[in-house]
Design an enzyme around this catalytic site. Structure first.
Site, PDB file in Angstrom:
ATOM      1  N   LYS A 107       0.574 -11.174  -9.694  1.00 20.72           N
ATOM      2  CA  LYS A 107      -0.579 -10.668  -8.948  1.00 20.72           C
ATOM      3  C   LYS A 107      -1.637 -10.090  -9.892  1.00 20.72           C
ATOM      4  O   LYS A 107      -1.296  -9.455 -10.883  1.00 20.72           O
ATOM      5  CB  LYS A 107      -0.061  -9.562  -8.018  1.00 20.72           C
ATOM      6  N   LYS A 150      -4.819  -3.857 -10.979  1.00 20.13           N
ATOM      7  CA  LYS A 150      -5.687  -2.962 -11.746  1.00 20.13           C
ATOM      8  C   LYS A 150      -4.948  -2.310 -12.901  1.00 20.13           C
ATOM      9  O   LYS A 150      -5.570  -1.816 -13.830  1.00 20.13           O
ATOM     10  CB  LYS A 150      -6.389  -1.922 -10.858  1.00 20.13           C
ATOM     11  N   LYS A 153       7.669  -1.021 -10.354  1.00 19.57           N
ATOM     12  CA  LYS A 153       7.044   0.143 -10.992  1.00 19.57           C
ATOM     13  C   LYS A 153       8.038   0.944 -11.808  1.00 19.57           C
ATOM     14  O   LYS A 153       7.674   1.524 -12.827  1.00 19.57           O
ATOM     15  CB  LYS A 153       6.345   1.024  -9.951  1.00 19.57           C
TER      16      LYS A 153
HETATM   17  P1  TYM Z   1      -3.537  -0.810  -3.943  1.00 14.16           P
HETATM   18  O1  TYM Z   1      -4.412   0.337  -4.340  1.00 14.16           O
HETATM   19  O2  TYM Z   1      -2.595  -1.358  -4.932  1.00 14.16           O
HETATM   20  O3  TYM Z   1      -4.447  -2.010  -3.441  1.00 14.16           O
HETATM   21  C1  TYM Z   1      -5.462  -1.823  -2.463  1.00 14.16           C
HETATM   22  C2  TYM Z   1      -5.510  -3.030  -1.548  1.00 14.16           C
HETATM   23  O4  TYM Z   1      -5.782  -4.206  -2.304  1.00 14.16           O
HETATM   24  C3  TYM Z   1      -4.812  -5.202  -2.022  1.00 14.16           C
HETATM   25  N1  TYM Z   1      -4.576  -5.982  -3.251  1.00 14.16           N
HETATM   26  C4  TYM Z   1      -4.668  -7.310  -3.328  1.00 14.16           C
HETATM   27  N2  TYM Z   1      -4.947  -8.241  -2.407  1.00 14.16           N
HETATM   28  C5  TYM Z   1      -4.960  -9.545  -2.815  1.00 14.16           C
HETATM   29  N3  TYM Z   1      -4.711  -9.919  -4.107  1.00 14.16           N
HETATM   30  C6  TYM Z   1      -4.434  -8.991  -5.058  1.00 14.16           C
HETATM   31  N4  TYM Z   1      -4.204  -9.366  -6.314  1.00 14.16           N
HETATM   32  C7  TYM Z   1      -4.392  -7.628  -4.688  1.00 14.16           C
HETATM   33  N5  TYM Z   1      -4.142  -6.477  -5.371  1.00 14.16           N
HETATM   34  C8  TYM Z   1      -4.259  -5.483  -4.467  1.00 14.16           C
HETATM   35  C9  TYM Z   1      -3.568  -4.423  -1.606  1.00 14.16           C
HETATM   36  O5  TYM Z   1      -2.707  -5.232  -0.840  1.00 14.16           O
HETATM   37  C10 TYM Z   1      -4.183  -3.299  -0.821  1.00 14.16           C
HETATM   38  O6  TYM Z   1      -4.465  -3.719   0.502  1.00 14.16           O
HETATM   39  N6  TYM Z   1       0.076   1.231  -1.158  1.00 14.16           N
HETATM   40  C11 TYM Z   1      -1.302   0.777  -1.145  1.00 14.16           C
HETATM   41  C12 TYM Z   1      -2.275   1.862  -0.793  1.00 14.16           C
HETATM   42  C13 TYM Z   1      -1.986   2.545   0.495  1.00 14.16           C
HETATM   43  C14 TYM Z   1      -2.189   2.027   1.793  1.00 14.16           C
HETATM   44  C15 TYM Z   1      -1.799   3.050   2.675  1.00 14.16           C
HETATM   45  C16 TYM Z   1      -2.644   0.808   2.258  1.00 14.16           C
HETATM   46  C17 TYM Z   1      -1.502   3.800   0.637  1.00 14.16           C
HETATM   47  N7  TYM Z   1      -1.404   4.114   1.933  1.00 14.16           N
HETATM   48  C18 TYM Z   1      -1.860   2.872   4.048  1.00 14.16           C
HETATM   49  C19 TYM Z   1      -2.708   0.628   3.648  1.00 14.16           C
HETATM   50  C20 TYM Z   1      -2.320   1.646   4.529  1.00 14.16           C
HETATM   51  C21 TYM Z   1      -1.654   0.275  -2.528  1.00 14.16           C
HETATM   52  O7  TYM Z   1      -1.042   0.600  -3.503  1.00 14.16           O
HETATM   53  O8  TYM Z   1      -2.783  -0.480  -2.583  1.00 14.16           O
END
Ligand code: TYM
Length: 332
Positions: free
Chosen positions: A197, A200, A115
């Protein structure tokens, strides 16, 4: 444990339109825990502001993400659905845990490195300490299980390290959480570059399938997916693109790799890509419909947020109270 039930916590950032990676890797799996566990699913808007957001977009996406949780099957009567910034305990514990997290640990986080490369003009302290806030999210609820995609594994390991460190210094305070990473969909890759990956925040819209894309868009994106010059639908060296499509197809149809290879034997990539697009569009149709219905009623979404925040806050305060006492903060 909360009232005799083990706790599940997960979160999604409202930082862009949600993708089938978010759906297959995370959201779709959340509902399975509702009966057995006490579940908290959070829209992590405070994490989203580590990257500049247009305020109106952030606000809209917060409603949208909550509506998508519900459209994907999360019943607010059985799960605590809430917005992170509406529960102040996250910021409070986040700061406290900053003081138990080492500069070196945060410097090693690969998401921070990625990032910061992408946002070179805004490498703010929040981007750096992002994983401590995530640890606070998880540890506040005495979480046992965190369903996430594999990209969050490193952050989760840090949360475990922080919990163990704090417990070691002040006696048992936090449950040490485990990740729950779906074997079949741990990392859905970009349709434009199967080496990265699906995300979004990808600038190439054609490489990303959004949960709310129309059927036509979904079919078009899969037809254009990057594959290889071969013609056999199977996994193997140099076939990451096809392998990724097989993963997606399997997630939506439940078919195994062998079944898929047999089904498309002698039929070529064109047919396969169309079938993946159809399976994906059909698999998401119900979610899209329910989402559209929910978005008509903002009042209801706000009611869910309000109830969720109150319930999350009550649970979070129990942990925070314990932490404050152990640290030596004066509580009146
Ligand atoms: P975020 O918003 O990037 O993504 C949300 C969830 O989607 C999963 N994910 C994927 N899984 C498979 N293939 C992909 N291409 C893919 N892209 C995203 C992510 O692994 C995630 O589970 N840091 C986290 C948000 C967060 C969080 C937390 C998660 C903040 N606090 C506490 C769990 C517990 C994040 O940026 O997810």
């Amino acid at each position: 444990m909360l009232n005799g039930k083990k706790v599940v916590f997960s979160g999604v950032q409202p930082s862009g339109n949600l993708t089938i990676g978010n759906y297959l890797g995370a959201i779709r799996n959340f509902g399975a825990f509702s009966e057995e566990y006490r579940c908290f699913y959070c829209v992590v808007d405070m994490h989203a502001i580590t990257v500049r957001q247009v305020p109106a977009d952030l606000r809209r996406r917060t409603y949208e993400t909550l509506a998508l949780y519900m459209a994907a099957g999360l019943d607010p009567a059985k799960n605590t659905l809430f917005v992170q910034s509406q529960v102040a305990a996250h910021a409070e514990l986040g700061w406290i845990l900053d003081c138990f997290t080492m500069f070196g640990e945060l410097s090693r986080m690969t998401q921070f490195k990625d990032k910061s490369a992408k946002n070179a003009d805004n490498i703010n302290a929040g981007l750096f300490t992002y994983p401590t806030l995530m640890a606070a999210d998880i540890l506040l609820y005495q979480t046992e299980l965190v369903p996430v995609g594999v990209d969050q594994k490193q952050h989760l390991e840090l949360a475990r390290d922080i919990a163990n460190r704090f417990n070691g210094l002040y006696s048992d305070t936090f449950v040490v959480p485990e990740g729950y990473i779906p074997q079949n969909a741990m990392k859905i890759m970009s349709l434009g570059d199967p080496g990265v990956k699906m995300s979004k925040s990808d600038s190439n819209q054609n490489a990303v399938v959004y949960i709310l894309d129309s059927k036509d868009d979904i079919l078009r994106k899969f037809r254009r997916a990057v594959t290889d010059s071969g013609c056999e639908v199977c996994r193997g060296e140099g076939k990451d693109g096809i392998g990724n499509l097989m993963t997606i197809y399997s997630c939506f149809t439940g078919k195994s790799d062998e079944e898929i290879t047999r089904e498309f034997s002698g039929r070529g990539y064109g047919d396969f890509k169309t079938a993946v697009g159809e399976a994906c569009a059909d698999g998401l149709a119900g979610v899209r419909e329910e989402y559209a219905r929910l978005m008509q009623d903002k009042g209801y979404l706000e009611e869910v947020m309000r109830t969720g925040a109150a319930s999350a806050s009550a649970a979070a305060q129990r942990t925070l109270g314990k932490v404050r006492r152990k640290l030596g903060f004066v509580t009146l």
